[in-house]
Design an enzyme around this catalytic site. Sequence first.
Site, mmCIF file in Angstrom:
data_model
loop_
_atom_site.group_PDB
_atom_site.id
_atom_site.type_symbol
_atom_site.label_atom_id
_atom_site.label_comp_id
_atom_site.label_asym_id
_atom_site.label_seq_id
_atom_site.Cartn_x
_atom_site.Cartn_y
_atom_site.Cartn_z
ATOM 1 N N GLN A 112 -4.842 -1.362 9.595
ATOM 2 C CA GLN A 112 -4.750 -2.701 9.010
ATOM 3 C C GLN A 112 -5.395 -3.733 9.939
ATOM 4 O O GLN A 112 -5.054 -3.807 11.120
ATOM 5 C CB GLN A 112 -3.264 -3.038 8.764
ATOM 6 N N ASP A 122 -11.313 2.966 4.052
ATOM 7 C CA ASP A 122 -11.738 1.571 3.947
ATOM 8 C C ASP A 122 -13.266 1.464 3.894
ATOM 9 O O ASP A 122 -13.808 0.414 3.558
ATOM 10 C CB ASP A 122 -11.234 0.776 5.171
ATOM 11 N N LYS A 170 0.843 -1.206 0.000
ATOM 12 C CA LYS A 170 0.000 0.000 0.000
ATOM 13 C C LYS A 170 0.873 1.249 0.000
ATOM 14 O O LYS A 170 0.633 2.196 -0.760
ATOM 15 C CB LYS A 170 -0.926 0.003 1.226
#
Length: 296
Positions: free
Chosen positions: A98, A121, A54
Amino acid sequence: MTATIIDGKAFAARIRDQVAQHVARLKAEHDLVPGLAVVLVGEDPASQVYVRSKGKQTVEVGMASFEHRLDADTSEGNLLALIDQLNTDPHVHGILVQLPLPAHLDSDLVINRIAPAKDVDGFHISNVGLLGTGQKSMVPCTPLGSLMMLRDHLGSLSGLNAVVVGRSNIVGKPMAQLLLGDSCTVTIAHSRTRDLASVCRGADILVAAVGRPEMIPGDWIKPGATVIDVGINRIERDGKPRLVGDVHFDSAAAVAGAITPVPGGVGPMTIACLLANTLTAACRANDLPEPDGLTA
Ligand code: NDP
């Protein structure tokens, strides 16, 4: 094989190019550099690989990448304080924590601490509600990437029968909401669904998000259907490690009209959509027009 293979790797590269061009314009015309902060707690090897990837792709499209690594035994207070700081940092437009988090941390509490406008997200309860009510939101990356591939391949999805196998909060449910938003007739199947084979056979669009290697065979697929295989399963075959999806690729590709491969299908789209969401968040935060075609 009759099915068209939907090439997620090539599609993701196109999205990254589009993001990079828009980022370059934001820099030149508004002195604005979109920034993505990724928070990793602990040392889970798979999470470390994702976070590295990422960060690398964020920098490649010209955005700023901020990585925050916390010890596996970090306290909830510490993590929440970091999120509070990132929420108010004007250089940070997107925040990603994460997952999975170590067991002593409450994921819902942590995710819901992220400012919804920076929740790239799309997991914050506000974004879930906005998506569910058809309002402008941050859309979870994997379902967004899957939707983009479906629109690109099929054009209008209106009136098509869509079956989503899997009802998780991160894939199955938001995927179903997006398909409903595009006027599909949507069925969500799960582990208690009766006669899953015939439910799948009714699908013009079949999205598999289960996590069981090759559980959907070709004879569950309607001839000509479009199949999006979200599953990523690590197996061993002929003594070698392999990645396979939730769909049995060879038998499905003989029947389907189009299918995403694993690897090289939905997977690459997920990070591309994370970059797209970060760009969208930066534009919204600065009251600038959003890029075309990168949101739901
Ligand atoms: P979850 O484990 O959270 O959810 C799995 C879903 O599948 C559940 O709703 C479960 O039903 C359902 N299910 C399990 N067994 C069956 C069965 N035999 N028949 C029908 N339904 C079943 O998984 P995720 O949604 O997080 O992920 C799904 C897959 O997608 C995984 O392989 C994951 O690795 C992959 N993935 C890929 C991403 C990408 O970037 N391409 C991103 C995210 C995930 P129930 O609710 O009843 O238990």
